[in-house]
Design an enzyme around this catalytic site. Structure first.
Site, short mmCIF file in Angstrom:
data_model
loop_
_atom_site.label_atom_id
_atom_site.label_comp_id
_atom_site.label_asym_id
_atom_site.label_seq_id
_atom_site.Cartn_x
_atom_site.Cartn_y
_atom_site.Cartn_z
N HIS A 157 -13.94 46.47 62.93
CA HIS A 157 -13.46 47.75 63.46
C HIS A 157 -14.11 48.91 62.71
O HIS A 157 -14.64 49.85 63.32
CB HIS A 157 -11.94 47.80 63.32
N GLU A 158 -14.08 48.85 61.38
CA GLU A 158 -14.61 49.95 60.58
C GLU A 158 -16.13 49.98 60.61
O GLU A 158 -16.73 51.07 60.53
CB GLU A 158 -14.11 49.82 59.14
N HIS A 168 -17.04 52.14 63.51
CA HIS A 168 -16.96 53.57 63.21
C HIS A 168 -18.15 54.03 62.38
O HIS A 168 -18.75 55.08 62.65
CB HIS A 168 -15.67 53.87 62.43
#
Length: 494
Positions: free
Chosen positions: A146-147, A150
């Site tokens: 997920h990170e 980003h």
């Protein structure tokens, strides 16, 4: 329930860390050295929370963010569209889940927890302690992916990347990226959307990858394991009803439960669920066999209304009920294994009279929720189980994958299959939850950028757009909080 020793270790460990941290910070001798060490290592400690941040991965993020710019533009643009759809879809899903929870709460006999698409997970309650490793590993990997989404999207949109970090909150691991806020605010709302939606987009892709491994897994493992011929016993819990010399053993292959054929693990669960909700099945016997095996005994009624006719305190004898020539049922006490080891299952005398003219259907007369279950695992003799089907279901671990050779591990397919299921469910849940327009989640920034990108010409005043966003965030936060609170109550209090 959560094991008390585990709770003690977790709480004791955090208390020791917090006390040591407090002592070192308060000490005149060690304070400066300790704080310098924390700063150098990128560590920060607070109650039940440890955070670590580093810049050693920055060059990888810059390399990934500048790789094939056109492809990444298309990739994160698709992620932006998915994130916007997920934001609206998550609200619908949470609303539907809340209505299901409320209906179950008001029902006299609530349905199973599995009826709801989203569930609160509590280790030791609806999450087996033995599967905590899968759970936390899947959470950690889903959080990192997920990170990474980003971070790579931010570099692609020329936002300065400060660092990557990991944290531990109580027992839950996670990850985060540190972006330069000023740069993030200067890029356009569309660019912001690509960055904010990249996390849920990568969680969605991770879930798809899990599905792409899980569904063709029998074909991928075909050279080493075969499937479709039964369920392989991988573990029998100690002191469970299925253990013992005439129970199940590791590497046994279960092929049938009662009259229900077993070709995989799903069949095992389905068959036992059906057995638990349907009336007790009977067994075809001849009148002569009944007279030959019958133990004369007194008939009496149990507290639940069922009839007992065995009074010799033998664990191997079972009371059977059958209808002979008369209308009223007759009861006989029989040694269960001798009586049914070669008998066919039946529901009425008609089923038995197809093969024998004097055949009758004898049904075990046991407590209402208990069942007499015959489990076939050739070449061993059938296992007979008397009790609650759920106790049998969870007393045995099985696998649909049977090794072609004995030296192949029986656990490897189970590990792969279980891990894929956790990654799919947890990565999908992380995508749904983070897409909710809720304070402190990705959904808050997705909503803000979405409103700026779409309503700036319709609602000219920025304050009015922010006010609209605030009310939407308030609704999303209330919806998510209600689901979590009621879901937790349904899991722990009911």
């Amino acid at each position: 329930m959560i094991p008390i020793p585990l709770v003690v270790v977790v709480l004791g460990g955090w208390c020791a860390i917090y006390l040591a941290d407090t002592f070192l910070i308060s000490s005149k001798s060690y304070k400066n050295t300790y704080e310098q060490w924390l700063s150098t290592q990128g560590l920060s400690i607070s109650p039940f929370h440890i955070r670590w941040q580093t810049t050693i991965f920055n060059r990888f993020f810059y390399k990934w963010g500048r790789w094939k710019p056109t492809f990444l533009y298309i990739w994160f643009s698709l992620g932006m569209m998915f994130g916007i759809l997920a934001m609206f879809g998550s609200m619908i899903l949470l609303g539907k889940t809340l209505m299901q929870t409320l209906s179950q709460m008001m029902a006299e006999s609530p349905g199973t927890q599995n009826d709801r698409m989203l569930q609160v997970v509590v280790p030791g309650v609806n999450l087996p302690i033995s599967q905590l490793t899968y759970f936390f590993s899947a959470i950690f990997i889903s959080g990192v992916i997920h990170e990474v989404g980003h971070g790579v999207a931010a570099v692609r949109e020329t936002v300065r990347f400060n660092g990557f970090g990991m944290f531990m909150f109580v027992v839950y691991p996670g990850a985060f990226v540190d972006l330069f806020t000023t740069h993030l605010q200067l890029v356009s709302p569309i660019q912001q959307l690509r960055i904010f939606c990249a996390g849920v987009w990568h969680n969605f892709i991770l879930g798809l990858l899990g599905l792409l491994i899980l569904f063709p897994l029998p074909a991928l493992l075909y050279p080493f394991y075969y499937t479709g011929v039964g369920a392989l016993v991988t573990e029998v819990l100690e002191d469970s009803p299925a253990s013992g010399p005439r129970g199940l053993s590791v590497r046994d292959i279960v092929t049938q439960v009662q009259d229900c054929p077993i070709s995989n693990v799903d069949d095992w669960h389905t068959c036992l669920t059906d057995i638990s909700v349907k009336p007790q099945i009977g067994y075809c016997m001849s009148a002569a066999s009944l007279q030959q095996l019958h133990f004369p005994s007194r008939v009496y009624r149990r507290l639940d209304g069922s009839i007992e006719c065995c009074s010799n305190n033998s664990l191997s004898d079972v009371c059977f009920a059958y209808h002979g020539n008369g209308k009223s049922p007759q009861y006989v006490c029989l040694p269960a294994r001798k009586a049914i080891q070669t008998s066919l299952e039946c529901k009425s005398n008609t089923d038995c009279q197809k093969s024998a003219a004097n055949g009758v259907c004898a049904v075990p007369s046991i407590e209402n929720q208990s069942r007499l279950i015959r489990v076939k695992h050739p070449p061993q003799v059938d296992m007979l189980f008397i009790g609650y089907p759920v106790h049998l279901e969870y007393g045995v671990n099985l696998s649909s994958f049977i090794p072609r050779y004995k030296f192949f591990s029986i656990d490897l397919p189970v590990v792969i299959e279980t891990f894929c299921k956790y990654v799919i469910s947890l990565s999908g849940a992380l995508a749904v939850i983070n897409a909710v327009p809720c304070f402190a989640l990705d959904g808050q920034w997705i909503l803000s950028s979405f409103l700026e990108a779409t309503l700036s010409s319709l609602i000219v005043e920025k304050e009015n757009r922010e006010l609209l966003g605030f009310f939407i965030l308030l609704a999303g936060t209330t919806l998510l909080t209600s689901n979590v609170a009621l879901g937790l109550w349904m899991v722990t209090a009911r």
